[in-house]
Design a protein around this motif. Structure first.
Motif, PDB file in Angstrom:
ATOM      1  N   THR A 208     -25.149  23.041 -55.812  1.00 44.11           N
ATOM      2  CA  THR A 208     -24.923  24.265 -55.049  1.00 44.11           C
ATOM      3  C   THR A 208     -24.846  25.453 -56.005  1.00 44.11           C
ATOM      4  OG1 THR A 208     -22.515  24.067 -55.166  1.00 44.11           O
ATOM      5  CG2 THR A 208     -23.633  23.010 -53.292  1.00 44.11           C
ATOM      6  N   SER A 245     -15.493  28.184 -52.609  1.00 41.18           N
ATOM      7  CA  SER A 245     -14.437  27.209 -52.853  1.00 41.18           C
ATOM      8  C   SER A 245     -13.429  27.775 -53.840  1.00 41.18           C
ATOM      9  CB  SER A 245     -15.027  25.909 -53.397  1.00 41.18           C
ATOM     10  OG  SER A 245     -15.938  25.342 -52.470  1.00 41.18           O
ATOM     11  N   LYS A 271     -22.501  27.999 -50.947  1.00 42.63           N
ATOM     12  CA  LYS A 271     -22.782  26.600 -50.602  1.00 42.63           C
ATOM     13  C   LYS A 271     -24.279  26.312 -50.516  1.00 42.63           C
ATOM     14  CE  LYS A 271     -18.400  25.434 -49.948  1.00 42.63           C
ATOM     15  NZ  LYS A 271     -17.732  26.710 -50.223  1.00 42.63           N
TER      16      LYS A 271
END
Length: 281
Positions: A208, A245, A271
Protein backbone atom coordinates in the motif's frame (compact mmCIF):
# COMPACT_ATOMS: atom_id res chain seq x y z
CA UNK A 1 -23.89 0.94 -39.89
CA UNK A 2 -24.27 0.65 -36.12
CA UNK A 3 -26.31 -2.55 -36.48
CA UNK A 4 -23.14 -4.37 -37.52
CA UNK A 5 -21.78 -3.90 -34.01
CA UNK A 6 -18.11 -4.51 -33.37
CA UNK A 7 -15.80 -2.93 -30.81
CA UNK A 8 -12.67 -0.82 -30.87
CA UNK A 9 -9.35 -2.63 -31.34
CA UNK A 10 -6.73 -2.59 -28.60
CA UNK A 11 -4.75 0.61 -28.25
CA UNK A 12 -1.33 0.42 -29.99
CA UNK A 13 1.65 0.01 -27.66
CA UNK A 14 5.42 0.57 -27.48
CA UNK A 15 5.59 3.84 -29.36
CA UNK A 16 8.99 5.16 -30.46
CA UNK A 17 10.15 8.29 -32.23
CA UNK A 18 13.31 8.76 -34.30
CA UNK A 19 14.54 11.93 -35.94
CA UNK A 20 15.62 11.50 -39.56
CA UNK A 21 17.48 13.93 -41.79
CA UNK A 22 14.29 14.67 -43.70
CA UNK A 23 11.54 14.16 -41.13
CA UNK A 24 10.37 12.22 -38.11
CA UNK A 25 9.75 8.47 -37.98
CA UNK A 26 7.30 7.04 -35.47
CA UNK A 27 6.77 3.35 -34.84
CA UNK A 28 4.46 1.27 -32.70
CA UNK A 29 3.35 -2.31 -32.15
CA UNK A 30 -0.11 -3.81 -32.55
CA UNK A 31 -1.03 -7.48 -32.16
CA UNK A 32 -4.81 -7.08 -32.33
CA UNK A 33 -6.09 -9.14 -35.31
CA UNK A 34 -9.13 -6.85 -35.64
CA UNK A 35 -7.05 -3.78 -36.50
CA UNK A 36 -7.38 -2.77 -40.17
CA UNK A 37 -5.62 0.58 -40.20
CA UNK A 38 -4.32 3.44 -38.06
CA UNK A 39 -5.08 7.13 -37.69
CA UNK A 40 -2.13 9.44 -36.97
CA UNK A 41 -2.62 12.81 -35.32
CA UNK A 42 0.05 15.47 -34.80
CA UNK A 43 -0.03 18.09 -32.05
CA UNK A 44 2.34 20.87 -31.07
CA UNK A 45 4.22 20.30 -27.82
CA UNK A 46 2.16 21.68 -24.95
CA UNK A 47 -1.05 21.46 -26.95
CA UNK A 48 -3.95 19.51 -25.44
CA UNK A 49 -4.51 16.09 -26.94
CA UNK A 50 -7.92 15.94 -28.63
CA UNK A 51 -8.89 13.06 -30.91
CA UNK A 52 -12.65 13.03 -30.30
CA UNK A 53 -14.06 16.47 -31.13
CA UNK A 54 -14.87 17.74 -34.63
CA UNK A 55 -11.77 19.94 -34.45
CA UNK A 56 -9.55 16.86 -34.08
CA UNK A 57 -9.86 16.35 -37.84
CA UNK A 58 -7.47 19.27 -38.29
CA UNK A 59 -4.83 17.26 -36.41
CA UNK A 60 -5.25 14.09 -38.46
CA UNK A 61 -2.25 13.94 -40.79
CA UNK A 62 -2.51 10.41 -42.18
CA UNK A 63 -4.16 7.01 -42.14
CA UNK A 64 -1.97 3.94 -42.58
CA UNK A 65 -2.98 0.39 -43.46
CA UNK A 66 -1.79 -2.26 -41.03
CA UNK A 67 1.08 -4.42 -42.22
CA UNK A 68 1.68 -8.02 -41.19
CA UNK A 69 5.05 -7.45 -39.56
CA UNK A 70 3.91 -6.47 -36.06
CA UNK A 71 5.91 -3.24 -35.88
CA UNK A 72 4.20 -0.42 -37.76
CA UNK A 73 5.98 2.71 -39.04
CA UNK A 74 5.16 6.11 -40.45
CA UNK A 75 7.46 8.94 -41.54
CA UNK A 76 6.26 12.52 -41.19
CA UNK A 77 8.21 14.55 -43.73
CA UNK A 78 6.53 17.77 -42.61
CA UNK A 79 8.49 18.14 -39.36
CA UNK A 80 12.22 18.65 -38.81
CA UNK A 81 12.24 19.39 -35.07
CA UNK A 82 10.88 16.37 -33.21
CA UNK A 83 10.88 18.20 -29.88
CA UNK A 84 8.26 20.64 -31.17
CA UNK A 85 5.53 18.05 -31.69
CA UNK A 86 4.02 14.84 -30.43
CA UNK A 87 1.91 12.22 -32.18
CA UNK A 88 -1.14 10.18 -31.25
CA UNK A 89 -1.79 6.86 -32.99
CA UNK A 90 -5.12 5.04 -32.83
CA UNK A 91 -6.16 1.66 -34.23
CA UNK A 92 -9.36 1.18 -36.22
CA UNK A 93 -11.16 -1.94 -37.40
CA UNK A 94 -12.81 -2.36 -40.82
CA UNK A 95 -16.00 -0.73 -39.48
CA UNK A 96 -13.95 2.27 -38.31
CA UNK A 97 -14.35 1.67 -34.59
CA UNK A 98 -11.44 3.66 -33.14
CA UNK A 99 -9.28 2.75 -30.14
CA UNK A 100 -7.90 5.12 -27.54
CA UNK A 101 -4.72 6.91 -28.55
CA UNK A 102 -1.07 6.09 -27.97
CA UNK A 103 0.94 9.29 -27.48
CA UNK A 104 4.47 9.23 -28.92
CA UNK A 105 7.08 11.92 -28.33
CA UNK A 106 10.77 12.46 -27.63
CA UNK A 107 9.98 12.51 -23.90
CA UNK A 108 10.18 8.83 -23.10
CA UNK A 109 12.48 6.42 -21.29
CA UNK A 110 15.83 5.55 -22.85
CA UNK A 111 15.56 2.01 -21.52
CA UNK A 112 11.89 1.02 -21.26
CA UNK A 113 9.69 1.24 -24.37
CA UNK A 114 6.52 1.10 -22.26
CA UNK A 115 7.39 4.29 -20.35
CA UNK A 116 6.44 7.01 -22.79
CA UNK A 117 4.67 10.33 -22.95
CA UNK A 118 1.79 9.14 -20.76
CA UNK A 119 4.31 8.83 -17.93
CA UNK A 120 6.51 11.78 -18.89
CA UNK A 121 6.50 13.11 -15.32
CA UNK A 122 8.34 9.96 -14.16
CA UNK A 123 10.70 9.28 -17.09
CA UNK A 124 13.81 10.98 -15.68
CA UNK A 125 13.44 9.35 -12.26
CA UNK A 126 12.89 5.88 -13.72
CA UNK A 127 15.92 6.18 -16.00
CA UNK A 128 18.03 7.41 -13.08
CA UNK A 129 16.95 4.44 -10.95
CA UNK A 130 17.81 2.10 -13.83
CA UNK A 131 21.27 3.63 -14.17
CA UNK A 132 21.81 3.13 -10.44
CA UNK A 133 20.79 -0.52 -10.69
CA UNK A 134 17.76 0.01 -8.46
CA UNK A 135 15.11 -1.01 -11.00
CA UNK A 136 15.20 -3.29 -14.01
CA UNK A 137 12.78 -4.52 -16.62
CA UNK A 138 11.10 -7.88 -17.02
CA UNK A 139 12.27 -10.66 -19.33
CA UNK A 140 10.98 -8.65 -22.29
CA UNK A 141 12.71 -5.44 -21.25
CA UNK A 142 9.47 -3.78 -20.11
CA UNK A 143 9.10 -1.69 -16.95
CA UNK A 144 5.35 -2.37 -16.54
CA UNK A 145 4.60 1.02 -14.93
CA UNK A 146 0.99 0.21 -14.08
CA UNK A 147 1.67 -3.12 -12.34
CA UNK A 148 1.24 -3.24 -8.57
CA UNK A 149 4.43 -3.53 -6.52
CA UNK A 150 4.99 -6.41 -4.13
CA UNK A 151 6.26 -5.79 -0.60
CA UNK A 152 9.42 -7.80 -1.18
CA UNK A 153 10.22 -6.06 -4.46
CA UNK A 154 9.95 -2.61 -2.93
CA UNK A 155 12.17 -3.72 -0.06
CA UNK A 156 14.83 -4.83 -2.54
CA UNK A 157 14.69 -1.47 -4.29
CA UNK A 158 15.02 0.62 -1.13
CA UNK A 159 17.93 -1.50 0.12
CA UNK A 160 19.70 -1.11 -3.24
CA UNK A 161 18.93 2.59 -3.50
CA UNK A 162 20.54 3.38 -0.15
CA UNK A 163 23.27 0.70 -0.32
CA UNK A 164 22.23 -0.66 3.07
CA UNK A 165 23.94 -3.68 4.58
CA UNK A 166 23.58 -5.66 7.80
CA UNK A 167 24.44 -9.06 9.19
CA UNK A 168 21.46 -11.15 10.20
CA UNK A 169 20.88 -14.66 11.46
CA UNK A 170 17.12 -14.87 11.22
CA UNK A 171 14.43 -13.78 8.83
CA UNK A 172 10.64 -13.81 8.69
CA UNK A 173 9.04 -17.25 8.75
CA UNK A 174 7.47 -16.78 5.32
CA UNK A 175 10.72 -15.61 3.67
CA UNK A 176 12.44 -18.74 2.41
CA UNK A 177 16.22 -18.95 1.99
CA UNK A 178 15.98 -19.70 -1.71
CA UNK A 179 13.78 -16.64 -2.40
CA UNK A 180 15.35 -13.92 -4.56
CA UNK A 181 14.39 -11.36 -1.91
CA UNK A 182 15.76 -13.29 1.11
CA UNK A 183 18.89 -11.17 1.55
CA UNK A 184 17.21 -7.79 1.12
CA UNK A 185 14.33 -8.59 3.47
CA UNK A 186 16.73 -10.00 6.04
CA UNK A 187 18.82 -6.82 5.96
CA UNK A 188 15.70 -4.67 6.19
CA UNK A 189 14.43 -6.67 9.17
CA UNK A 190 17.76 -6.42 10.98
CA UNK A 191 17.84 -2.65 10.49
CA UNK A 192 14.25 -2.20 11.64
CA UNK A 193 13.08 -0.99 8.24
CA UNK A 194 10.36 -3.62 7.93
CA UNK A 195 8.52 -5.32 10.75
CA UNK A 196 5.74 -7.37 9.20
CA UNK A 197 3.34 -8.80 11.77
CA UNK A 198 6.21 -9.96 13.94
CA UNK A 199 6.51 -13.48 12.50
CA UNK A 200 5.54 -13.09 8.83
CA UNK A 201 6.35 -10.43 6.24
CA UNK A 202 3.84 -11.38 3.53
CA UNK A 203 6.46 -10.69 0.82
CA UNK A 204 4.28 -11.37 -2.22
CA UNK A 205 1.40 -9.13 -1.17
CA UNK A 206 0.97 -5.85 -3.03
CA UNK A 207 2.23 -2.90 -1.01
CA UNK A 208 0.00 0.00 0.00
CA UNK A 209 1.01 3.63 -0.37
CA UNK A 210 1.17 4.16 3.40
CA UNK A 211 3.32 1.07 3.98
CA UNK A 212 5.66 2.25 1.24
CA UNK A 213 6.02 5.61 2.98
CA UNK A 214 6.74 3.94 6.33
CA UNK A 215 9.47 1.83 4.75
CA UNK A 216 11.00 4.88 3.03
CA UNK A 217 11.25 6.84 6.29
CA UNK A 218 12.59 3.83 8.23
CA UNK A 219 15.21 3.28 5.53
CA UNK A 220 16.29 6.92 5.56
CA UNK A 221 16.70 6.73 9.32
CA UNK A 222 18.73 3.52 8.98
CA UNK A 223 20.96 5.29 6.46
CA UNK A 224 21.43 8.20 8.91
CA UNK A 225 19.94 10.58 6.36
CA UNK A 226 18.97 14.02 7.60
CA UNK A 227 15.19 14.18 7.64
CA UNK A 228 13.09 16.60 9.68
CA UNK A 229 10.48 15.39 12.09
CA UNK A 230 6.91 16.43 11.35
CA UNK A 231 3.67 16.46 13.29
CA UNK A 232 0.18 15.72 12.07
CA UNK A 233 -0.52 19.29 11.02
CA UNK A 234 1.08 18.37 7.69
CA UNK A 235 -1.77 15.93 7.11
CA UNK A 236 -4.48 18.57 7.37
CA UNK A 237 -4.51 19.27 3.63
CA UNK A 238 -5.53 15.68 2.88
CA UNK A 239 -9.29 15.22 3.00
CA UNK A 240 -8.76 11.49 3.65
CA UNK A 241 -6.22 11.96 6.46
CA UNK A 242 -8.48 10.05 8.86
CA UNK A 243 -8.00 6.91 6.79
CA UNK A 244 -4.24 6.88 7.37
CA UNK A 245 -3.29 4.09 9.79
CA UNK A 246 -1.94 5.34 13.12
CA UNK A 247 1.42 3.66 12.57
CA UNK A 248 1.85 5.47 9.23
CA UNK A 249 0.82 9.02 10.13
CA UNK A 250 4.28 10.19 11.19
CA UNK A 251 5.90 8.84 8.02
CA UNK A 252 3.28 10.44 5.78
CA UNK A 253 3.71 13.75 7.61
CA UNK A 254 7.51 13.63 7.29
CA UNK A 255 7.43 12.94 3.57
CA UNK A 256 4.74 15.57 3.06
CA UNK A 257 6.79 18.19 4.88
CA UNK A 258 9.84 17.24 2.81
CA UNK A 259 7.83 17.63 -0.39
CA UNK A 260 8.40 14.01 -1.38
CA UNK A 261 4.67 13.29 -1.46
CA UNK A 262 1.81 15.71 -1.97
CA UNK A 263 -1.16 13.49 -2.69
CA UNK A 264 -3.54 13.82 -5.59
CA UNK A 265 -6.70 15.87 -5.82
CA UNK A 266 -6.45 16.75 -2.14
CA UNK A 267 -6.12 13.12 -1.05
CA UNK A 268 -3.21 10.89 -0.06
CA UNK A 269 -5.00 7.56 -0.77
CA UNK A 270 -3.09 5.68 1.97
CA UNK A 271 -4.74 2.30 1.44
CA UNK A 272 -4.40 2.33 -2.35
CA UNK A 273 -1.96 -0.15 -3.83
CA UNK A 274 1.26 1.35 -5.14
CA UNK A 275 2.34 0.71 -8.72
CA UNK A 276 5.85 0.45 -10.08
CA UNK A 277 5.50 4.00 -11.37
CA UNK A 278 5.38 5.31 -7.79
CA UNK A 279 8.90 3.96 -7.25
CA UNK A 280 10.27 7.18 -8.68
CA UNK A 281 10.44 8.35 -5.05
Amino acid sequence: MPWKGGSSPDTPILGKLNTLSNGVEISWTDNDPDTAYYAIYRFNTGEKMDITSDNSAYKLIATVRKNSQGVQKFVDYGVLNADSVYYVVTALDRLHNESEGLAISTNQSKYFPDVGMKYSWAVDAIDMLYNEGVVKGDENGMFNPGVNTKRADFTIMIIKALNLEADFEENFADVKKDAYYYEAVGVAKALGIVKGDGRNFNPNANITREDMMVIVVNALNAAAAKIDKADEQFLENYSDANSISSYAKEAVAILTKAGVVNGFDGKIHPKSLATRLKLRW
